[in-house]
Scaffold this motif. Structure first.
Motif, PDB file in Angstrom:
ATOM      1  N   GLY A  59       0.783  -1.244   0.000  1.00 21.73           N
ATOM      2  CA  GLY A  59       0.000   0.000   0.000  1.00 21.73           C
ATOM      3  C   GLY A  59       0.811   1.290   0.000  1.00 21.73           C
ATOM      4  O   GLY A  59       0.272   2.361   0.274  1.00 21.73           O
ATOM      5  N   ASN A  60       2.106   1.216  -0.321  1.00 22.48           N
ATOM      6  CA  ASN A  60       2.932   2.423  -0.383  1.00 22.48           C
ATOM      7  C   ASN A  60       2.528   3.282  -1.590  1.00 22.48           C
ATOM      8  O   ASN A  60       2.618   2.855  -2.742  1.00 22.48           O
ATOM      9  CB  ASN A  60       4.400   1.993  -0.493  1.00 22.48           C
ATOM     10  CG  ASN A  60       5.343   3.186  -0.561  1.00 22.48           C
ATOM     11  OD1 ASN A  60       5.120   4.105  -1.346  1.00 22.48           O
ATOM     12  ND2 ASN A  60       6.378   3.154   0.269  1.00 22.48           N
ATOM     13  N   ALA A  61       2.070   4.494  -1.312  1.00 21.82           N
ATOM     14  CA  ALA A  61       1.510   5.349  -2.363  1.00 21.82           C
ATOM     15  C   ALA A  61       2.540   5.640  -3.461  1.00 21.82           C
ATOM     16  O   ALA A  61       2.211   5.644  -4.650  1.00 21.82           O
ATOM     17  CB  ALA A  61       1.005   6.656  -1.759  1.00 21.82           C
ATOM     18  N   GLU A  62       3.771   5.897  -3.067  1.00 24.53           N
ATOM     19  CA  GLU A  62       4.813   6.202  -4.034  1.00 24.53           C
ATOM     20  C   GLU A  62       5.082   4.992  -4.940  1.00 24.53           C
ATOM     21  O   GLU A  62       5.214   5.129  -6.169  1.00 24.53           O
ATOM     22  CB  GLU A  62       6.096   6.609  -3.274  1.00 24.53           C
ATOM     23  CG  GLU A  62       7.337   6.766  -4.128  1.00 24.53           C
ATOM     24  CD  GLU A  62       7.220   7.903  -5.142  1.00 24.53           C
ATOM     25  OE1 GLU A  62       6.323   8.751  -4.972  1.00 24.53           O
ATOM     26  OE2 GLU A  62       8.004   7.924  -6.103  1.00 24.53           O
ATOM     27  N   HIS A  63       5.108   3.824  -4.351  1.00 26.39           N
ATOM     28  CA  HIS A  63       5.314   2.607  -5.146  1.00 26.39           C
ATOM     29  C   HIS A  63       4.162   2.393  -6.132  1.00 26.39           C
ATOM     30  O   HIS A  63       4.378   2.063  -7.291  1.00 26.39           O
ATOM     31  CB  HIS A  63       5.457   1.389  -4.215  1.00 26.39           C
ATOM     32  CG  HIS A  63       6.696   1.403  -3.392  1.00 26.39           C
ATOM     33  ND1 HIS A  63       7.025   0.410  -2.493  1.00 26.39           N
ATOM     34  CD2 HIS A  63       7.710   2.313  -3.318  1.00 26.39           C
ATOM     35  CE1 HIS A  63       8.169   0.705  -1.906  1.00 26.39           C
ATOM     36  NE2 HIS A  63       8.612   1.861  -2.393  1.00 26.39           N
ATOM     37  N   ILE A  64       2.970   2.591  -5.627  1.00 25.43           N
ATOM     38  CA  ILE A  64       1.787   2.424  -6.490  1.00 25.43           C
ATOM     39  C   ILE A  64       1.863   3.403  -7.664  1.00 25.43           C
ATOM     40  O   ILE A  64       1.647   3.038  -8.813  1.00 25.43           O
ATOM     41  CB  ILE A  64       0.487   2.633  -5.671  1.00 25.43           C
ATOM     42  CG1 ILE A  64       0.302   1.452  -4.699  1.00 25.43           C
ATOM     43  CG2 ILE A  64      -0.731   2.787  -6.572  1.00 25.43           C
ATOM     44  CD1 ILE A  64      -0.758   1.661  -3.639  1.00 25.43           C
ATOM     45  N   LYS A  65       2.208   4.624  -7.339  1.00 26.57           N
ATOM     46  CA  LYS A  65       2.274   5.674  -8.353  1.00 26.57           C
ATOM     47  C   LYS A  65       3.288   5.330  -9.447  1.00 26.57           C
ATOM     48  O   LYS A  65       3.059   5.587 -10.628  1.00 26.57           O
ATOM     49  CB  LYS A  65       2.668   6.992  -7.686  1.00 26.57           C
ATOM     50  CG  LYS A  65       2.347   8.222  -8.508  1.00 26.57           C
ATOM     51  CD  LYS A  65       2.750   9.488  -7.733  1.00 26.57           C
ATOM     52  CE  LYS A  65       2.499  10.717  -8.565  1.00 26.57           C
ATOM     53  NZ  LYS A  65       1.072  10.905  -8.906  1.00 26.57           N
ATOM     54  N   ARG A  66       4.399   4.734  -9.024  1.00 25.78           N
ATOM     55  CA  ARG A  66       5.439   4.447 -10.011  1.00 25.78           C
ATOM     56  C   ARG A  66       5.198   3.164 -10.786  1.00 25.78           C
ATOM     57  O   ARG A  66       5.596   3.043 -11.955  1.00 25.78           O
ATOM     58  CB  ARG A  66       6.815   4.428  -9.322  1.00 25.78           C
ATOM     59  CG  ARG A  66       7.278   5.870  -8.988  1.00 25.78           C
ATOM     60  CD  ARG A  66       8.562   5.909  -8.225  1.00 25.78           C
ATOM     61  NE  ARG A  66       9.652   5.236  -8.914  1.00 25.78           N
ATOM     62  CZ  ARG A  66      10.867   5.058  -8.378  1.00 25.78           C
ATOM     63  NH1 ARG A  66      11.106   5.507  -7.154  1.00 25.78           N
ATOM     64  NH2 ARG A  66      11.808   4.435  -9.055  1.00 25.78           N
ATOM     65  N   LEU A  67       4.529   2.204 -10.148  1.00 22.93           N
ATOM     66  CA  LEU A  67       4.300   0.920 -10.846  1.00 22.93           C
ATOM     67  C   LEU A  67       3.078   0.942 -11.772  1.00 22.93           C
ATOM     68  O   LEU A  67       3.048   0.230 -12.783  1.00 22.93           O
ATOM     69  CB  LEU A  67       4.143  -0.206  -9.812  1.00 22.93           C
ATOM     70  CG  LEU A  67       5.421  -0.566  -9.051  1.00 22.93           C
ATOM     71  CD1 LEU A  67       5.121  -1.521  -7.907  1.00 22.93           C
ATOM     72  CD2 LEU A  67       6.461  -1.189 -10.006  1.00 22.93           C
ATOM     73  N   THR A  68       2.101   1.752 -11.393  1.00 23.44           N
ATOM     74  CA  THR A  68       0.830   1.723 -12.132  1.00 23.44           C
ATOM     75  C   THR A  68       0.971   1.978 -13.638  1.00 23.44           C
ATOM     76  O   THR A  68       0.389   1.232 -14.441  1.00 23.44           O
ATOM     77  CB  THR A  68      -0.181   2.688 -11.487  1.00 23.44           C
ATOM     78  OG1 THR A  68      -0.380   2.274 -10.118  1.00 23.44           O
ATOM     79  CG2 THR A  68      -1.519   2.658 -12.209  1.00 23.44           C
ATOM     80  N   PRO A  69       1.723   2.979 -14.057  1.00 22.74           N
ATOM     81  CA  PRO A  69       1.837   3.204 -15.510  1.00 22.74           C
ATOM     82  C   PRO A  69       2.346   1.965 -16.247  1.00 22.74           C
ATOM     83  O   PRO A  69       1.904   1.667 -17.355  1.00 22.74           O
ATOM     84  CB  PRO A  69       2.827   4.354 -15.617  1.00 22.74           C
ATOM     85  CG  PRO A  69       2.722   5.071 -14.310  1.00 22.74           C
ATOM     86  CD  PRO A  69       2.441   4.017 -13.285  1.00 22.74           C
ATOM     87  N   HIS A  70       3.272   1.248 -15.645  1.00 25.44           N
ATOM     88  CA  HIS A  70       3.797   0.040 -16.285  1.00 25.44           C
ATOM     89  C   HIS A  70       2.728  -1.040 -16.358  1.00 25.44           C
ATOM     90  O   HIS A  70       2.586  -1.734 -17.368  1.00 25.44           O
ATOM     91  CB  HIS A  70       5.020  -0.478 -15.507  1.00 25.44           C
ATOM     92  CG  HIS A  70       6.161   0.474 -15.551  1.00 25.44           C
ATOM     93  ND1 HIS A  70       6.977   0.591 -16.652  1.00 25.44           N
ATOM     94  CD2 HIS A  70       6.600   1.394 -14.652  1.00 25.44           C
ATOM     95  CE1 HIS A  70       7.881   1.539 -16.415  1.00 25.44           C
ATOM     96  NE2 HIS A  70       7.677   2.037 -15.210  1.00 25.44           N
ATOM     97  N   LEU A  71       1.973  -1.180 -15.269  1.00 23.35           N
ATOM     98  CA  LEU A  71       0.882  -2.167 -15.274  1.00 23.35           C
ATOM     99  C   LEU A  71      -0.194  -1.763 -16.288  1.00 23.35           C
ATOM    100  O   LEU A  71      -0.764  -2.606 -16.972  1.00 23.35           O
ATOM    101  CB  LEU A  71       0.285  -2.289 -13.874  1.00 23.35           C
ATOM    102  CG  LEU A  71       1.192  -3.000 -12.861  1.00 23.35           C
ATOM    103  CD1 LEU A  71       0.668  -2.816 -11.434  1.00 23.35           C
ATOM    104  CD2 LEU A  71       1.323  -4.495 -13.198  1.00 23.35           C
ATOM    105  N   ASN A  72      -0.442  -0.462 -16.394  1.00 25.78           N
ATOM    106  CA  ASN A  72      -1.431   0.008 -17.366  1.00 25.78           C
ATOM    107  C   ASN A  72      -1.014  -0.360 -18.787  1.00 25.78           C
ATOM    108  O   ASN A  72      -1.834  -0.821 -19.585  1.00 25.78           O
ATOM    109  CB  ASN A  72      -1.596   1.531 -17.264  1.00 25.78           C
ATOM    110  CG  ASN A  72      -2.357   1.939 -16.010  1.00 25.78           C
ATOM    111  OD1 ASN A  72      -2.908   1.079 -15.309  1.00 25.78           O
ATOM    112  ND2 ASN A  72      -2.392   3.237 -15.735  1.00 25.78           N
ATOM    113  N   ALA A  73       0.260  -0.155 -19.083  1.00 26.32           N
ATOM    114  CA  ALA A  73       0.753  -0.483 -20.424  1.00 26.32           C
ATOM    115  C   ALA A  73       0.592  -1.978 -20.682  1.00 26.32           C
ATOM    116  O   ALA A  73       0.194  -2.409 -21.775  1.00 26.32           O
ATOM    117  CB  ALA A  73       2.215  -0.071 -20.547  1.00 26.32           C
TER     118      ALA A  73
END
Lengths: 546, 546
Positions: free
Chosen positions: B454-468
């Motif tokens: 649940g680390n917000a910074e981690h989520i923020k950085r990983l999400t674009p890659h998961l979206n792609a």
């Protein structure tokens, strides 16, 4: 037909059976389909327009206001439909049904309709339509070319371009007209420095930003009622749809149009659009489009042509010239389900400028995303069926030359009918055909002589009686069901604009014969002869004129 | 199929032949019909979702931008359609096509579709529809009852009344939503002393007369894009369609709704309508309708429920309660072509008050005259087909209990699929099903562990890659054509509202099996495993998080 185990138990297995492919053609459903087809052919073969059954009696068959609790056998339901619905439908394909713009369909479209419905494509997006999307863009392109005649490069560049659209396919002329005026409104009150545009900020903010007291739309007094609806929906207001007077041929008077435009601008208003009518619904006349285009350009207004009915005339080399100037329009409405002989539900609006639709562009996250070729980004409707296929097929199987023959013959038939009416002592043509539409009425011979003298007072006093008689004949003829003409109310110049009820005929059905037209008049004369009390009142009025 | 003399010469006789009844079934057209039917059944029997052919290649078959000059044989044209159009259509009926709201059709509707098209009725007026008009009013009545449950007297009094209407049948949910808001707008700015009403005078005059700075419409941030379109068309402006935040179940937050309403009123604006969503398009959730109705009443706003997709749930005794409060709505949208298994083109808007449609009433001289029962006086569209028959037949042949079973099974299947996803190490459910719709995504196991912290910074950085990665999988799966799920972008609460691309499935097809759902996941996992560069970037990002 006997009961069959098609589906009438509520359990998963029997229910799922209705979603699985039936083994054709000797399956239960195969037999039902054959039965339906035979019945349909029987219905279409009857040369009447309707069975005599009062609407109130029909309503009795459609009373149950709850969703039926238990399922019904398909075979039983089919019998209900044939008995209660089909038998009391209107024979719009009958060659004696000459009252409205709906007429016969070419039979090859019926199996294609089943295909279209069975494929159940949704043209809002590629993901539910695939090849149907290029097909629809192709249909729009062909009709765009019919109107605007641009070269091959133009269509290669724009027809399949994701960010552009040469038009929008829709359910009919009303949505097409609303869409055209929506584009016009949004282009006029477009985003600019300090203003996000009407689409975002709304109409009131747009008027304020641009400093307009009001927006107006100009159309001839014969314009279609859908334009009033459009003015209402779009927030412009019906009072701002300004009816411009017409000449004796129901064509807009250019001088009057100019004057109305000047008045609006003098009062701080803005002429948003000028609409030319190419085939008025009531009389079939065509506005002077070239001159209207010029006025539109002078006042910097969007020029729209409502050719919902008359647009197909462009396929006739002989009559195409009647619509000269249509290629100057910013947008054009054409209904394929009128003179293009396609089933109900096929309208189009075309845009001269492939970027015009940007003014009404919408996007979402799950479909019609930016950059996709999804058609739904530029249409008023959302989910839509594959009706464009019916237009595509009709264009290919009939061909331009086939349409030309159909249209030329229809117009010729209308002139024939006008001549036939003129030969009668007790009928008169009210508006002559320009395309295949004309209006006329029954007038007893002695009354006709009085009217011909042109005395305004006499006309004023006799007209209400004639109107009652025309109404009576039209209703009675419709109820008898042998043939059908419609009626409307006009303000003919030859009768000092006195509101005059007339019969209205549209002669688009290729199977309507000259003999049938003679029958229509004979039947109307017979009905009139029995309208003793109406005739009595008419003759009493005549006597009192002295 | 060999060339046949069906029609390919441009002369009157051969042209008129296409309008005359073919001698079934061994006629040329009979053979073509059989051929088409067999091909359609073959297409519908294929459990793929599409053939692999790029859109650009398909577009090559739809390039000719002029109306063909000469007619084509029906048989030749049919072959073209089968080869170039049908073969490259989307198998929306496939049980592996689970990405959108279009699914299988019951087969008995196909012969009825041919009947409907063949009759070619136009429901704008009695004169071109007769029994179809009472039938359509009956269908509207049944769905009105499904929502509002009024007693028999109510329906006997209003269902067939000329001056009233319990709703409007239309081509789909978008037109239904626009119609509902059109009524709301016109009722709000109605005629009164010194003001002719918005329909006549326009929106700006209405705002001025009533002293409103602006009109607003409130809807959850998950509202359908057609509402933005409605706000644009109606002149309200998209900025005035106010998106209300939702809770972790994508339901509107009532406190936030109240607050937004207060803000608008404090600023001199007026809340014209509050819209509850009963089955959001993207996640399938249902707003708290009872509480929303209460807020609407407090601010004196029109309460509309967009149940385009979820409305059919009212037929399930078990799940009906999910829509509690819908009976308080002033208007309700339901699409029969979604969960009622009717072909494309069947939407409805229902009105609690039979007089509501007066606000949008239109008349003309030749049809929809005052006092007539013509349906066109109260619809946005003009000419319309007899699609209501398809709804009527589906309601009778499936029955409420049949629909109940279909709906209950769909919801059960969605819960099954959610459980199945949860059992996987490398997938995660993003939104749980409330009806038969859910969203999820593929997440490699190690990444899943990081996200779970649940680390917000981690989520923020990983999400674009998961979206792609999600985008890639969805596109690739669609192109492979074995199965189809759609995708959208959500802002899940569990991921701090980070814009997250997800797979979206709608499990309405009764023939979708549990095994097929397992296949979908297996295929997605396989596609993911090959997305080496996307995975590489994702793992690099992971490493950099430390």
């Amino acid at each position: 037909m006997s009961k069959t185990p098609q589906y009438a138990e509520v359990n998963q297995e029997s229910l799922y059976r209705i979603f699985t492919i039936p083994e054709a053609p000797d399956s239960t459903l195969g037999r039902i389909e054959k039965h339906l087809s035979e019945n349909l052919m029987g219905f279409l073969g009857e040369h009447i327009v309707a069975r005599e059954k009062p609407l109130q009696a029909i309503e009795q068959d459609f009373q149950g206001a709850t969703v039926p609790e238990d399922p019904q056998f398909v075979s039983d339901h089919t019998e209900f439909l044939l008995d209660k619905l089909v038998a009391h439908s209107v024979h719009t394909a009958s060659p004696r049904f000459i009252g409205h713009m709906t007429s016969a369909l070419p039979y090859f479209l019926l199996p294609l309709a089943k295909l279209m419905v069975g494929l159940n494509q949704n043209l809002v997006k590629i993901e539910t339509s695939k090849a149907f999307t290029p097909l629809e863009r192709n249909v729009i392109g062909m009709l765009h070319h019919l109107v605007y005649q641009r070269d091959g490069d133009f269509y290669r560049r724009w027809m399949h371009s994701a960010q552009h659209s040469l038009g929008a396919f829709c359910s009919g002329g009303t949505v097409a007209n609303i869409t055209a005026l929506w584009v016009a409104r949004n282009q006029l009150l477009k985003p600019t420095n300090g203003f996000a545009g009407i689409a975002a900020d709304g109409l009131a903010a747009g008027l304020q930003h641009y400093g307009y007291q009001r927006l107006t739309v100009m159309v001839s007094e014969r314009g279609h009622y859908s334009l009033a609806k459009a003015a209402d929906v779009l927030g412009i207001g019906r009072k701002n749809l300004i009816a411009v007077p017409t000449d004796h041929n129901n064509r807009v008077q250019i001088a009057a149009l100019r004057e109305k435009c000047q008045q609006v601008e003098a009062d701080g208003g803005k002429v948003m659009a000028i609409i030319g009518v190419a085939g008025t619904t009531e009389t079939g006349h065509i506005d002077p489009l070239e001159e209207m285009a010029e006025v539109a350009q002078q006042v910097n207004a969007h020029f729209h042509v409502d050719a919902a009915w008359g647009g197909a005339t462009l396929m006739s080399s002989r009559h195409r010239q009647l619509l000269a100037g249509i290629e100057l329009a910013d947008s054009v409405t054409i209904d394929a389900h009128k003179q293009m002989y396609v089933p109900m539900g096929a309208g189009l609006v075309l845009f001269k400028d492939p970027s015009a639709v940007r003014a009404i562009e919408h996007h979402a996250e799950y479909i019609i995303r930016h950059g996709s070729k999804d058609l739904g980004a530029h249409t008023m409707e959302g989910s839509r069926s594959g009706m464009a296929m019916m237009v595509f097929s009709a264009l290919h199987v009939i061909g331009r030359r086939g349409y030309e023959l159909l249209i030329d013959n229809s117009i010729e038939k209308a002139h024939y009918f006008a001549d036939l009416i003129r030969q009668q002592d007790d009928f008169e043509v009210i508006t002559d055909p320009e395309l295949c539409l004309l209006t006329y009425r029954y007038v007893p011979e002695p009354v006709k002589h009085v009217l011909e003298q042109g005395n305004a007072e006499h006309i004023k006093r006799l007209t209400p009686h004639l109107n009652a008689l025309t109404r009576y004949i039209q209703k009675r003829q419709r109820e008898d069901g042998q043939s059908f003409v419609s009626r409307t109310k006009l303000t003919p110049h030859q009768y000092h604009s006195e509101p005059t009820v007339v019969f209205r005929v549209v002669l688009a059905n290729p199977l309507t014969t000259e003999a049938m037209l003679a029958d229509v008049l004979a039947e109307q004369r017979k009905i009139a002869s029995r309208a003793t009390s109406l005739l009595g009142a008419l003759y009493t009025e005549m006597r009192e004129l002295g």
